[in-house]
Design a protein around this motif. Structure first.
Motif, PDB file in Angstrom:
ATOM      1  N   LEU A  32       0.844  -1.198   0.000  1.00  0.00           N
ATOM      2  CA  LEU A  32       0.000   0.000   0.000  1.00  0.00           C
ATOM      3  C   LEU A  32       0.877   1.245   0.000  1.00  0.00           C
ATOM      4  O   LEU A  32       2.000   1.223   0.505  1.00  0.00           O
ATOM      5  N   PRO A  33       0.362   2.347  -0.566  1.00  0.00           N
ATOM      6  CA  PRO A  33       1.135   3.592  -0.522  1.00  0.00           C
ATOM      7  C   PRO A  33       1.407   4.001   0.923  1.00  0.00           C
ATOM      8  O   PRO A  33       0.571   3.802   1.804  1.00  0.00           O
ATOM      9  N   GLN A  34       2.576   4.574   1.176  1.00  0.00           N
ATOM     10  CA  GLN A  34       2.949   4.954   2.545  1.00  0.00           C
ATOM     11  C   GLN A  34       2.144   6.132   3.072  1.00  0.00           C
ATOM     12  O   GLN A  34       2.051   6.338   4.258  1.00  0.00           O
ATOM     13  N   ARG A  35       1.561   6.920   2.193  1.00  0.00           N
ATOM     14  CA  ARG A  35       0.874   8.127   2.664  1.00  0.00           C
ATOM     15  C   ARG A  35      -0.543   7.853   3.163  1.00  0.00           C
ATOM     16  O   ARG A  35      -1.224   8.751   3.620  1.00  0.00           O
ATOM     17  N   TYR A  36      -1.017   6.632   3.051  1.00  0.00           N
ATOM     18  CA  TYR A  36      -2.348   6.280   3.530  1.00  0.00           C
ATOM     19  C   TYR A  36      -2.240   5.309   4.691  1.00  0.00           C
ATOM     20  O   TYR A  36      -1.366   4.470   4.729  1.00  0.00           O
ATOM     21  N   LEU A  37      -3.173   5.419   5.617  1.00  0.00           N
ATOM     22  CA  LEU A  37      -3.272   4.470   6.724  1.00  0.00           C
ATOM     23  C   LEU A  37      -4.604   3.756   6.612  1.00  0.00           C
ATOM     24  O   LEU A  37      -5.651   4.392   6.490  1.00  0.00           O
ATOM     25  N   PHE A  38      -4.588   2.456   6.632  1.00  0.00           N
ATOM     26  CA  PHE A  38      -5.798   1.664   6.558  1.00  0.00           C
ATOM     27  C   PHE A  38      -5.860   0.768   7.781  1.00  0.00           C
ATOM     28  O   PHE A  38      -4.977  -0.070   7.974  1.00  0.00           O
TER      29      PHE A  38
END
Length: 96
Positions: A76-82
């Motif tokens: 996943l992209p590092q700039r998002y938190l899921f």
């Protein structure tokens, strides 16, 4: 010593070398089981597919063995938190 005696000695020597080579070949076939490797675990094999012209070097992995609990690896992209927890349903796509 006559030529016949010399040839007989050489023949005797070659027969011994042939027997030694035959024994070594039989031993190698027994050790390597004609290329059959018994699986120590139930698993999936992932073969490394070479590009055209690629050569595998001695000791270079040509197959990976995956065993144990299955999993999916999602980057996943590092700039998002899921917030994902064990057991949650997740939809994975190729982005198309």
């Amino acid at each position: 010593m006559t030529q016949q005696e010399v040839l007989n000695e050489e023949l005797f020597s070659l027969e011994g070398a042939f027997a030694d080579a035959d024994d070594a070949t039989k031993e190698l076939k027994a050790l390597y089981a004609d290329g059959i490797v018994p699986a120590p675990v139930s698993a999936y094999l992932e073969a490394t597919t070479p590009c055209a012209g690629k050569l595998f070097r001695p000791g270079e992995p040509i197959v990976s063995v995956h065993y144990g609990e299955g999993y999916e690896l999602a980057c996943l992209p590092q700039r998002y938190l899921f917030p994902i927890k064990t057991g949650m349903s997740v939809v994975i796509s190729a982005g198309r």
